[in-house]
Write an enzyme that holds these catalytic residues in place. Structure first.
Site, PDB file in Angstrom:
ATOM      1  N   PHE A 140       0.829  -1.177   0.010  1.00  0.00           N
ATOM      2  CA  PHE A 140      -0.067   0.235   0.026  1.00  0.00           C
ATOM      3  C   PHE A 140       0.860   1.098   0.038  1.00  0.00           C
ATOM      4  O   PHE A 140       1.840   1.261   0.876  1.00  0.00           O
ATOM      5  CB  PHE A 140      -0.881  -0.030   1.304  1.00  0.00           C
ATOM      6  CG  PHE A 140      -1.883   1.307   1.444  1.00  0.00           C
ATOM      7  CD1 PHE A 140      -2.959   1.342   0.769  1.00  0.00           C
ATOM      8  CD2 PHE A 140      -1.674   2.164   2.310  1.00  0.00           C
ATOM      9  CE1 PHE A 140      -3.743   2.449   0.638  1.00  0.00           C
ATOM     10  CE2 PHE A 140      -2.402   3.388   2.152  1.00  0.00           C
ATOM     11  CZ  PHE A 140      -3.568   3.328   1.249  1.00  0.00           C
ATOM     12  N   ASP A 224       9.214   2.564   1.420  1.00  0.00           N
ATOM     13  CA  ASP A 224       8.029   3.391   1.888  1.00  0.00           C
ATOM     14  C   ASP A 224       7.885   3.113   3.620  1.00  0.00           C
ATOM     15  O   ASP A 224       7.592   1.798   3.977  1.00  0.00           O
ATOM     16  CB  ASP A 224       6.737   3.087   1.272  1.00  0.00           C
ATOM     17  CG  ASP A 224       5.502   3.606   2.036  1.00  0.00           C
ATOM     18  OD1 ASP A 224       5.535   4.104   3.302  1.00  0.00           O
ATOM     19  OD2 ASP A 224       4.602   3.660   1.207  1.00  0.00           O
ATOM     20  N   LYS A 253       3.086   9.178   8.960  1.00  0.00           N
ATOM     21  CA  LYS A 253       2.238   8.682  10.319  1.00  0.00           C
ATOM     22  C   LYS A 253       2.949   8.984  11.588  1.00  0.00           C
ATOM     23  O   LYS A 253       2.732  10.071  12.011  1.00  0.00           O
ATOM     24  CB  LYS A 253       1.972   7.328  10.207  1.00  0.00           C
ATOM     25  CG  LYS A 253       1.050   6.941   9.078  1.00  0.00           C
ATOM     26  CD  LYS A 253       0.527   5.543   9.327  1.00  0.00           C
ATOM     27  CE  LYS A 253      -0.843   5.123   8.154  1.00  0.00           C
ATOM     28  NZ  LYS A 253      -0.336   4.858   6.655  1.00  0.00           N
TER      29      LYS A 253
END
Ligand SMILES: *Cc1c(COP(=O)(O)O)cnc(C)c1O
Length: 413
Positions: A140, A224, A253
């Site tokens: 993702f 990522d 995040k």
């Protein structure tokens, strides 16, 4: 009266919010540390951390003070100007990522924006000679059109086709990468632990092999670290468990504890690909967001929370095992990014039961529970988690047994 008051926020939500999300479970009004409260005063233990965002816990004094102080000093000026918090965070991220002198940092406001910048970095590197971009199936990377094109989940892409071209998806094996890579590849994107797909780890040695193969073929290796970064896995960034040096990583995040921020961090020659006019963001890297992220990372560092993530993660795995539930197959992940694998596709039911018992967790897929609590959790929170999670699992086990009995009765009837 009370009943009307309690349903009204659900009416507001279903009338006013875009229909991209299912029904919301609660109207949350306040948080302290690892706990949240809803509008009716019900207390929840938060073992999701806003999806790996709340590194320090809710309303941590360092976070609160950083927001207040910087808001009272300088909130936003545009990227026509430099500000001390922006320069401070860039230098800190370079140090933590280990880029050395030559590294550079681009700031955006989300994970997707960090990956959009990484996608553009890949295109700048690739030019006309390297049109291919490789990414992993089931990884993702975001929901914007660019990052969706990088996200190897056909069901997510399908309603929004045509995708940005050039991206090919590989199985997460060294053999698949060996077979696919050539000198026309601009970049390989890797999510070191596939968080959204179910906290799935890469095969042993994958990142080292990926580094070797991308280097040999002149492609960028872009990792990522949006979910795995900021200490969550027991290293500042997950790639650091392996000893490799990537060409770029993306973070978001956990670095902001809730202030919206994302960043692309480049290493070595990849740091000189962007040139004036090639990318930008109005809000990106503003003094408010960067001051807060700096304060959050400073607290993670000075409180020793990276090592704590490794230790507390192990403690949680042990606590899950000690519950001895027949539903639980085992734990995946690293540090405080944990996937509890279930033997049946009942993750949704476990999440719902947990919420009823006052525990917030989430279903990363049908048979995996994702845990991503604050790095600051201690013995008390882990005991409370074990107790609540055991009750949630028992609730679902009972329901499954009832179903089995029911089926058996029907079958024998
Ligand atoms: C959450 C996430 C993103 C997207 O971040 P947003 O802030 O939601 O845009 C990208 N990659 C990974 C690995 C993520 O976990």
């Amino acid at each position: 009266m009370t009943a009307q008051a309690t349903v009204s926020w659900k009416d507001d939500a279903s009338r006013d919010l875009v229909l991209n999300s299912g029904d919301r479970f609660a109207l949350l009004v306040r948080g302290v540390g690892a706990h949240l409260w809803d509008d009716e005063g019900t207390r929840y233990l938060d073992f999701l951390g806003g999806i790996a965002v709340i590194s320090l816990g809710h309303a941590h004094p360092v976070f609160v003070k950083a927001v207040a102080d910087q808001a009272a000093t300088l909130g936003h000026v545009s990227n026509y100007f430099a500000t001390p918090p922006q320069l401070g965070l860039a230098a800190r991220l370079k140090r933590l990522a280990g880029t050395g002198e030559s590294g550079r940092v681009y700031f955006g406001n989300s994970g997707a924006e960090a990956n959009e910048a990484a996608f553009k970095l890949a295109r700048l590197h690739g030019g006309a000679d390297r049109p291919r971009i490789l990414a992993l199936k089931n990884a993702f990377h975001g929901r914007t059109m660019g990052t969706l094109a990088l996200t190897g989940k056909p069901a997510m892409q399908q309603p929004f086709e045509p995708m940005v071209p050039g991206v090919e998806f590989l199985d997460s094996t060294i053999e698949a990468l060996e077979a696919a890579i050539d000198d026309r590849v601009a970049a390989l994107f890797v999510e070191p632990i596939k968080g959204e797909a179910g906290v799935l780890e890469l095969p042993e040695g994958y990142l080292a092999a990926a580094r070797e193969l991308t280097e040999r073929h002149g492609a960028l290796l872009i990792i990522d670290e949006i979910q795995t970064g900021a200490g969550r896995t027991g290293a500042w960034f997950a790639f650091q468990h392996t000893g490799i040096t990537p060409d770029a990583i993306t973070v978001a995040k956990g670095i902001g504890n809730g202030i919206p921020i994302g960043a692309l961090i480049t290493f070595g020659a990849a740091s000189d690909l962007f040139y004036p006019g090639t990318h930008g963001s109005t809000f990106g890297g503003n003094p408010l967001a960067t001051a807060v992220a700096s304060a959050v990372l400073d607290e993670i560092e000075s409180a020793g929370l990276v090592d704590a993530a490794a230790e507390r993660g192990q403690q949680i795995r042990d606590a899950v095992t000690a519950i001895g539930s027949a539903l639980v197959e085992g734990c995946r992940g690293q540090g405080l990014l944990i996937g509890v694998a279930l033997r049946h596709p009942v993750a949704g039911a476990v999440v719902a039961a947990a919420q009823q018992h006052g525990l917030i967790i989430n279903a990363a897929n049908d048979s995996t529970i994702r845990l991503a609590p604050a790095l600051t959790i201690g013995d008390v929170e882990i005991d409370e988690f074990q107790n609540l999670f055991a009750r949630a699992l028992a609730t679902v086990e009972d329901a499954l047994m009832l179903d089995d009995t029911h089926e058996t009765t029907e079958a024998s009837a």
